[in-house]
Motif scaffolding. Structure first.
Motif, PDB file in Angstrom:
ATOM      1  N   ALA A  54       7.206  -1.710  22.078  1.00 46.26           N
ATOM      2  CA  ALA A  54       7.495  -0.640  21.140  1.00 46.26           C
ATOM      3  C   ALA A  54       8.089  -1.222  19.863  1.00 46.26           C
ATOM      4  CB  ALA A  54       8.471   0.345  21.781  1.00 46.26           C
ATOM      5  N   PHE A  55       8.969  -2.210  20.043  1.00 42.70           N
ATOM      6  CA  PHE A  55       9.594  -2.867  18.898  1.00 42.70           C
ATOM      7  C   PHE A  55       8.515  -3.482  17.985  1.00 42.70           C
ATOM      8  CE2 PHE A  55      12.639  -6.432  17.518  1.00 42.70           C
ATOM      9  CZ  PHE A  55      13.219  -5.629  16.556  1.00 42.70           C
ATOM     10  N   SER A  56       7.558  -4.159  18.622  1.00 45.08           N
ATOM     11  CA  SER A  56       6.528  -4.812  17.813  1.00 45.08           C
ATOM     12  C   SER A  56       5.613  -3.771  17.178  1.00 45.08           C
ATOM     13  CB  SER A  56       5.736  -5.796  18.658  1.00 45.08           C
ATOM     14  OG  SER A  56       4.731  -5.136  19.377  1.00 45.08           O
ATOM     15  N   SER A  57       5.374  -2.644  17.880  1.00 48.35           N
ATOM     16  CA  SER A  57       4.553  -1.590  17.302  1.00 48.35           C
ATOM     17  C   SER A  57       5.213  -1.054  16.038  1.00 48.35           C
ATOM     18  CB  SER A  57       4.365  -0.452  18.293  1.00 48.35           C
ATOM     19  OG  SER A  57       3.594  -0.881  19.363  1.00 48.35           O
ATOM     20  N   ALA A  58       6.537  -0.987  16.074  1.00 46.04           N
ATOM     21  CA  ALA A  58       7.253  -0.495  14.899  1.00 46.04           C
ATOM     22  C   ALA A  58       6.990  -1.397  13.701  1.00 46.04           C
ATOM     23  CB  ALA A  58       8.751  -0.427  15.192  1.00 46.04           C
ATOM     24  N   PHE A  59       7.043  -2.712  13.949  1.00 43.58           N
ATOM     25  CA  PHE A  59       6.715  -3.643  12.861  1.00 43.58           C
ATOM     26  C   PHE A  59       5.324  -3.369  12.319  1.00 43.58           C
ATOM     27  CE2 PHE A  59      10.139  -6.371  14.514  1.00 43.58           C
ATOM     28  CZ  PHE A  59      10.703  -6.783  13.324  1.00 43.58           C
ATOM     29  N   LEU A  60       4.382  -3.213  13.267  1.00 42.56           N
ATOM     30  CA  LEU A  60       2.985  -3.030  12.868  1.00 42.56           C
ATOM     31  C   LEU A  60       2.854  -1.762  12.024  1.00 42.56           C
ATOM     32  CD1 LEU A  60       0.037  -4.217  13.679  1.00 42.56           C
ATOM     33  CD2 LEU A  60      -0.073  -2.151  15.041  1.00 42.56           C
ATOM     34  N   LEU A  61       3.495  -0.703  12.499  1.00 41.24           N
ATOM     35  CA  LEU A  61       3.357   0.578  11.820  1.00 41.24           C
ATOM     36  C   LEU A  61       3.970   0.524  10.430  1.00 41.24           C
ATOM     37  CD1 LEU A  61       1.946   2.998  12.779  1.00 41.24           C
ATOM     38  CD2 LEU A  61       4.048   3.881  13.742  1.00 41.24           C
ATOM     39  N   PHE A  62       5.126  -0.109  10.334  1.00 43.20           N
ATOM     40  CA  PHE A  62       5.783  -0.222   9.037  1.00 43.20           C
ATOM     41  C   PHE A  62       4.922  -1.051   8.088  1.00 43.20           C
ATOM     42  CE2 PHE A  62       9.870  -1.431   6.613  1.00 43.20           C
ATOM     43  CZ  PHE A  62       9.694  -0.350   5.774  1.00 43.20           C
ATOM     44  N   GLY A  63       4.325  -2.101   8.639  1.00 42.00           N
ATOM     45  CA  GLY A  63       3.422  -2.928   7.833  1.00 42.00           C
ATOM     46  C   GLY A  63       2.262  -2.106   7.314  1.00 42.00           C
ATOM     47  N   ILE A  64       1.719  -1.216   8.161  1.00 40.53           N
ATOM     48  CA  ILE A  64       0.598  -0.377   7.740  1.00 40.53           C
ATOM     49  C   ILE A  64       1.033   0.506   6.568  1.00 40.53           C
ATOM     50  CG2 ILE A  64      -0.877   1.541   8.445  1.00 40.53           C
ATOM     51  CD1 ILE A  64      -0.937   0.315  11.243  1.00 40.53           C
ATOM     52  N   ALA A  65       2.230   1.077   6.703  1.00 47.22           N
ATOM     53  CA  ALA A  65       2.730   1.953   5.638  1.00 47.22           C
ATOM     54  C   ALA A  65       2.845   1.184   4.331  1.00 47.22           C
ATOM     55  CB  ALA A  65       4.082   2.531   6.045  1.00 47.22           C
ATOM     56  N   LEU A  66       3.382  -0.039   4.408  1.00 44.60           N
ATOM     57  CA  LEU A  66       3.553  -0.816   3.180  1.00 44.60           C
ATOM     58  C   LEU A  66       2.194  -1.141   2.559  1.00 44.60           C
ATOM     59  CD1 LEU A  66       6.415  -3.269   4.186  1.00 44.60           C
ATOM     60  CD2 LEU A  66       6.546  -1.243   2.748  1.00 44.60           C
ATOM     61  N   LEU A  67       1.214  -1.481   3.399  1.00 43.11           N
ATOM     62  CA  LEU A  67      -0.102  -1.806   2.862  1.00 43.11           C
ATOM     63  C   LEU A  67      -0.744  -0.577   2.238  1.00 43.11           C
ATOM     64  CD1 LEU A  67      -2.025  -4.322   5.120  1.00 43.11           C
ATOM     65  CD2 LEU A  67      -0.822  -4.679   2.994  1.00 43.11           C
ATOM     66  N   TYR A  68      -0.487   0.589   2.842  1.00 44.91           N
ATOM     67  CA  TYR A  68      -1.025   1.795   2.234  1.00 44.91           C
ATOM     68  C   TYR A  68      -0.400   2.009   0.856  1.00 44.91           C
ATOM     69  CZ  TYR A  68      -2.286   6.561   1.273  1.00 44.91           C
ATOM     70  OH  TYR A  68      -2.782   7.681   0.653  1.00 44.91           O
ATOM     71  N   GLY A  69       0.889   1.761   0.807  1.00 40.95           N
ATOM     72  CA  GLY A  69       1.552   1.894  -0.488  1.00 40.95           C
ATOM     73  C   GLY A  69       0.988   0.918  -1.503  1.00 40.95           C
ATOM     74  N   TYR A  70       0.614  -0.244  -1.030  1.00 38.57           N
ATOM     75  CA  TYR A  70       0.089  -1.266  -1.946  1.00 38.57           C
ATOM     76  C   TYR A  70      -1.298  -0.899  -2.439  1.00 38.57           C
ATOM     77  CZ  TYR A  70      -2.302  -5.596  -3.196  1.00 38.57           C
ATOM     78  OH  TYR A  70      -3.059  -6.535  -3.822  1.00 38.57           O
ATOM     79  N   SER A  71      -2.150  -0.357  -1.526  1.00 38.82           N
ATOM     80  CA  SER A  71      -3.560  -0.231  -1.877  1.00 38.82           C
ATOM     81  C   SER A  71      -4.036   1.206  -1.975  1.00 38.82           C
ATOM     82  CB  SER A  71      -4.414  -0.957  -0.846  1.00 38.82           C
ATOM     83  OG  SER A  71      -4.250  -0.320   0.408  1.00 38.82           O
TER      84      SER A  71
END
Lengths: 631, 550
Positions: free
Chosen positions: B223-240
């Motif tokens: 779950a901890f690692s999923s949180a990283f993944l999800l947050f990363g997705i959000a940041l990439l969405y913000g970027y692109s």
């Protein structure tokens, strides 16, 4: 006819496979099967020979490529066979004498419980030796070369329950290995020099190659020949090889395998012709071995070891002749063939004597056997007359050719070589007469064997005497048949090329001198062993005798010069291995182990600390990514 | 490439005037492998609900294997129809890619799963309980270990046949994971295969506390690692301004010039790209078990029922590396110079730490866990090559490695004493004397792990190291070879232990498996030897499958 060439090898190979893999089922007929297949191979050889005779002398060579063995860009090795007059001579000698010895072994090995295996090994030897002489390239020749080495090893150590036989087999194998290295280096040199190892390209291009390269290849080939043909300095194994069953000594360690070195030198004639220094080395090796073997032969009381010394000496003659170049090649091969007959016959005779004397080999415990073993006596006697060069038996013609060629070399070298060959002839006559007198003449000196059984000498069975009689025919007539009208010379000339030497003395003078030397040797031996009684226990003897009994100190020499330094070297290496290599390895292992135990502590089983590690890792990862961009 | 950004357009739908709703085109044929497995999983749930307990085992086993075989057939059909090369494309409204790597990995996952299900279905190893054959799974997952409910369940001869639908759900997620073509599908697929695995880990019949502990750890850290993944997705969405791989890649490469007004403040901000990319990498590296996100691996591998461990170690790794490859090669090729050094570091740390830590292990399952970490490092070396050869070498390695792993864990299930599987290494001493065949088979797998020639391990290692060296990562190859040498030490040590040590008096016995496990081990040995002796056909297959669609 080309397709028959492969069968020459395939038939005995099939025999070896059947006998060695067939198991106990073949125990009953194994020896017959092996012998029949050997004769079948001889039959194929004869068919090919008949076909060859029907052709023009220049057109007699056959060649066939069976399969592409190692097809690599820039490295083509094929399994190809070449059957010319030189190979044909060997094929007939190997299969002919080989078949007779198979037949002899049926009687000699009758009571051996591992008889089937013995015949399997013999067939394996035939296949390997035939491959050696019909290969059309050096690489395939090397396969046969190693194959006969293997067969020789297996057969010397055939009675492996005897420690002496096992040791002798190992010794033969190891000493031969030294020579084999020479052959492999020669093949590598050939490949770098000519880009090929097939006879055609290599020998064809030898004329245009620098002398230095040819000398290097020639010396390496000589090293190989020394190993296989028991020439000085790699001669030490042959005497011990007599631990093998006597038919093996006759076939492998007298008639065929040990002459492979001569074949190699004659086959590579084009290389040696362009390298006079290598030729000189060949001649020196031949001359030294000629005397060396003869002297050893004089001192040995063991009948087989005495014959082994004689073999060494006779091959010395052949090597010497081969080293003389085109004036000697034909005589080398001719002596090789006649020697094949009479030496095989002598060994079979020795085997027959041992057979009748409870396997006793000490000639001092023989005596007066001519009445008890008449066939053996007569066949052995004819072989004896042939080897000492009595006119008009085989040995006279072939040895005479070599002596003449030696004198024809000209200059001081020719004089020395001629003198050596004459001296050799005298010593040959001496030790052979000594053997003859100690074995068949004089009074009985028979002793009971270890179990106290009195010997009851008797003539051997037909299967043993018939081959001896046939070989005796060869010993008597082969030389004359070859020499009259230069038959052998004309037969072999298209392959080996021949130059008529110009001896400084007339042929009659040389023949007369050779016969005189022989007479001196015979009389000398009669004075020492015929007129006087032979003591059962060997007298102490002179310094030379004692040295010769120890094979002229060859093993002592090897021990001091090679074995001892080798031992010190290995001891040093073991020390290096223990202290330095192991030290480094153990330190590394200890370091890794220590790191491992320390790193394990992080794995403490708590999910919270795992999460911290992940968090830290993620932070580092992100920081590193950002840092990469900043840099 | 399609100009529709599905998820993003959903958001704008709410703001603007409602357009006519158009049903999306859905390419059922090209999605068929995943759909078949999901369908069978749902059928499995229905079987649990409606079939009597006694007939469930056979129904579930047959159903699962039939479904996996059918899905594999579908993969073959797609591959022969050209979807691996010239027909490759993006389907399901841009959510899923059907291309060479996807089909190769799906085929591998399905084959691995078939073999794994065979080991799941094994019921001859444990002694019979109350006259019934039992498998490796708890009688009743919900019963408290050692409690009365558990005793009653055991007495009644219950078995947890729910594992089959769970496995099928996990497989469906794994099939989708390496084919996912947008970040949300990636996340959904990750959760679809992770959640069933957490449950499966908790279901061991013996040593249940350990099994449950493993499951909880795996769940928490997952779950901890999923949180990283999800947050990363959000940041990439913000970027692109998009979550599709191709859309993000366009922004990274600068081919897309227009800026979404709603994201004017963040779009094109490289800090978001770098941090977001790194966080998604963290999520994926956790799944492949790379250092420093590896710590769950030994505990979970040891605690989980051994058939599940084998399945996880093989199939999860294939799926996760597939997703990692697609992310790095499709989304982030434009920032290759940013991620390559970081991945170098991770690969080096993973290879060395995995090998060193394995040296002092005393438990076979933990040993294999650390070995899997070291192997993840070797595969990462191939990933960093950033060339098509790198992709195909990784594909080949994954295929080769997964069968070795499955086979090795299947052998572990055979060596048993009174307490179940005897996993302590000291118990394996002298196994070669008592059960030469089993020991020899395990030795083959160990040699393959060590990368000895004539086994698949050598072919695979050679392929990835060659790709890495050609891709300019020579130092990585040197370190890879050194850690291979360290790794060889502990593999060979087990062989020495099995064949050259005196057997213990009270040592374990080797259970005689049914045809199921025998088949699984046999397939493992055959694949290991075939890929070692004649790898060329499969190397070509992986080579042809080395190009991602975008």
């Amino acid at each position: 006819m080309e397709s028959l060439i492969g069968l020459l090898v395939a038939v005995p190979l099939l025999g070896a496979a059947l006998l060695l893999c067939g198991g106990r089922r073949l125990d009953g007929i194994g020896h017959v099967l092996g012998t029949v297949l050997s004769f079948a191979s001889f039959g194929i050889g004869l068919a090919l020979f008949a076909d060859m005779l029907g052709k023009d002398p220049e057109q007699r060579g056959l060649h066939t490529t069976v399969l592409s063995w190692i097809p690599v860009e820039g490295f083509q090795a094929d399994v190809g066979f070449q059957l010319d007059q030189l190979s044909m001579t060997f094929v007939l000698l190997i299969t002919g004498v080989g078949s007779l010895i198979h037949m002899y072994s049926m009687g000699y090995m009758e009571h051996d419980e591992r008889r089937r295996r013995f015949f399997g090994f013999l067939n394996l030897f035939l296949a390997a030796m035939l491959l050696l002489v019909i290969a059309d390239n050096y690489l395939l020749l090397y396969v046969g070369w190693e194959g006969v080495g293997l067969a020789s090893y297996l057969l010397i150590g055939f009675w492996q329950h005897k420690p002496s036989a096992a040791t002798a087999a190992k010794k033969a194998f190891i000493v031969n290995r030294v020579g084999d290295v020479g052959l492999s280096v020669a093949i590598m040199l050939m490949f770098t020099t000519f880009g090929s190892f097939a006879f055609g390209p290599v020998l064809g291009a030898a004329g245009e190659t620098s002398e230095g390269k040819l000398t290097a290849i020639g010396l390496m080939l000589l090293l190989a020949a020394c190993g296989k043909s028991a020439q000085v300095p790699l001669q030490s194994w042959l005497g011990d090889a007599m631990e093998g069953p006597t038919p093996v000594s006759a076939l492998i360690h007298a008639a065929t395998m040990v002459t492979a070195g001569v074949y190699l030198i004659v086959r590579s004639g084009a290389i040696f012709n362009g390298a006079p220094d290598a030729q000189t080395a060949v001649v020196v090796v031949g001359a030294v071995t000629l005397l060396f073997g003869a002297i050893v032969g004089c001192a040995k009381d063991d009948i087989k070891k005495s014959l082994a010394g004689s073999t060494m000496s006779q091959i010395g003659y052949m090597v010497l002749a081969a080293g003389l170049g085109p004036i000697g090649y034909v005589f080398a091969i001719m002596h090789l063939v006649t020697h094949g007959f009479f030496k095989a016959g002598l060994f079979l005779g020795a085997g027959s004597v041992m057979h009748g004397m409870n396997d006793e080999v000490d000639m001092r415990k023989y005596g007066a056997l001519r009445k008890h073993m008449p066939v053996t006596f007569w066949t052995f006697g004819l072989g004896y007359l042939a080897i000492i060069g009595m006119f008009p038996l085989s040995g006279f013609f072939s040895k005479d050719g070599i002596i003449e060629a030696a004198f024809a070399k000209g200059g001081t070298q020719g004089l020395i070589l001629g003198a050596v060959t004459l001296l050799g002839a005298a010593i040959t006559a001496f030790y052979m007469t000594r053997m003859m007198l100690m074995t068949f003449f004089g009074e009985k000196r028979w002793q009971p064997d270890a179990e106290g059984n009195e010997p009851h000498p008797h003539e051997s069975p037909k299967s043993m005497t018939v081959p001896m009689i046939l070989l005796a025919f060869g010993s008597v007539f082969a030389g004359g048949f070859f020499a009259v009208g230069d038959r052998f010379l004309k037969w072999l000339e298209p392959v080996t090329s021949h130059e008529h030497g110009d001896p400084a003395y007339g042929a009659g003078v040389i023949s007369g001198a050779a016969l005189a030397c022989m007479a001196i040797g015979v009389v000398g031996a009669w004075l020492m062993y015929g007129r006087r009684t032979v003591p059962v226990v060997a007298p102490r003897g002179s310094l030379l005798t004692r040295a010769a009994r120890r094979d002229l100190l060859q093993d002592d020499f090897n021990h001091v010069v090679l074995v001892k330094p080798g031992e010190y070297l290995t001891r040093g290496l073991v020390f290096l291995d223990h202290s330095v290599v192991d030290g480094v390895v153990n330190t590394t292992a200890a370091t890794v182990g220590g790191l491992s135990s320390r790193a394990r502590r992080m794995q403490n089983g708590f999910a919270r600390s795992y999460a911290v590690s992940m968090f830290g890792g993620a932070a580092v990862l992100i920081a590193a990514t950002l840092l990469m961009r900043a840099v | 490439m399609s100009t529709i950004y599905p998820v993003h357009s959903l958001w704008t739908v709410a703001q603007g005037s409602a357009p006519d709703f158009k049903a999306p085109d859905f390419e059922y044929g090209q999605m068929s492998p995943t759909l078949i497995v999901i369908g069978v999983a749902i059928l499995g749930v229905l079987v649990e609900a409606f079939l009597p307990r006694r007939s469930r085992y056979w129904a579930q086993t047959v159903l699962a294997i039939a479904g996996l075989v059918a899905a594999f057939g579908a993969v073959i059909w797609l591959a022969t129809d050209g979807y691996a090369a010239k027909e490759a494309g993006i389907v399901a409204v841009g959510a899923v890619a059907v291309d060479g790597p996807a089909l190769f990995l799906q085929g591998t996952i399905l084959l691995v799963s078939i073999v794994a299900v065979l080991t799941f279905a094994e019921r001859r190893l444990d002694p019979q309980q109350h006259g019934r054959h039992v498998d490796s799974f708890a009688a009743q997952g919900s019963a408290v270990p050692g409690g009365e409910a558990e005793q009653a369940a055991v007495k009644a001869g219950f078995t947890t046949t729910e594992v089959y639908p769970l496995v099928m759900f996990a497989v469906s997620g794994m099939l989708l994971f390496p084919a996912a073509n947008d970040l949300l599908t990636l996340f959904v697929a990750l959760e679809v295969f992770s959640l069933p695995l957490y449950l499966l880990c908790a279901l061991a019949r013996r040593k249940r506390f350990m099994s449950q502990e493993a499951a909880v750890k795996y769940f928490l850290l997952g779950a901890f690692s999923s949180a990283f993944l999800l947050f990363g997705i959000a940041l990439l969405y913000g970027y692109s301004g998009t979550v599709t791989y191709a859309g993000i890649a366009d922004v990274v490469e600068g081919t897309k010039k227009t800026i979404d007004p709603a994201l004017a403040g963040t779009m094109g901000n490289d800090a978001l790209l770098l941090i977001g990319g790194a966080m998604i990498l963290v999520g994926l590296l956790f799944k492949v078990g790379a250092v420093p996100f590896h710590m769950w691996t030994p505990d979970v591998y040891q605690g989980a029922p051994t058939p599940v461990t084998g399945f996880m170690a093989a199939a999860t790794k294939v799926a996760a590396f597939g997703a990692l490859l697609r992310l790095l090669y499709v989304v982030l090729p434009g920032m290759r110079w940013d991620w390559r050094p970081v991945m170098w570091g991770v690969a080096i740390a993973t290879m060395i730490l995995g090998a060193i830590l394995a040296v002092t292990q005393t438990d076979v399952k933990r040993l294999l866990a650390y070995s899997s970490i070291a192997h993840a490092g070797f595969i990462l070396a191939g990933v960093t090559a950033a060339t098509p050869e790198g992709v195909s070498s990784v594909l080949f390695y994954l295929g080769a490695y997964s069968f070795v792993t499955l086979g090795a864990f299947a052998v572990v299930t055979l060596v048993r004493d009174a307490g179940g599987e005897a996993t302590h290494l000291s118990k394996w001493a002298g196994l070669g004397r008592r059960s030469p065949l089993v020991a020899a088979v395990f030795a083959v797998f160990l040699l393959a792990f060590a990368g000895i020639p004539l086994t698949s391990g050598f072919s695979g290692k050679f392929a990835v190291f060659k790709a890495a060296a050609d891709g300019g990562a020579m130092p990585l190859v040197v370190i890879g070879v050194i850690s291979s040498a360290i790794a060889a030490f502990f593999y060979v040590r087990v062989i020495v232990l099995m064949f050259f040590s005196e057997p213990q008096a009270d040592g374990p016995s080797v259970a005689v498996p049914s045809a199921l496990t025998s088949t699984a081990i046999g397939i493992g040995v055959i694949v290991t030897l075939v890929l070692g002796l004649a790898p060329q056909y499969f190397l070509d297959l992986a080579g042809d499958a080395g190009v991602f669609v975008r």
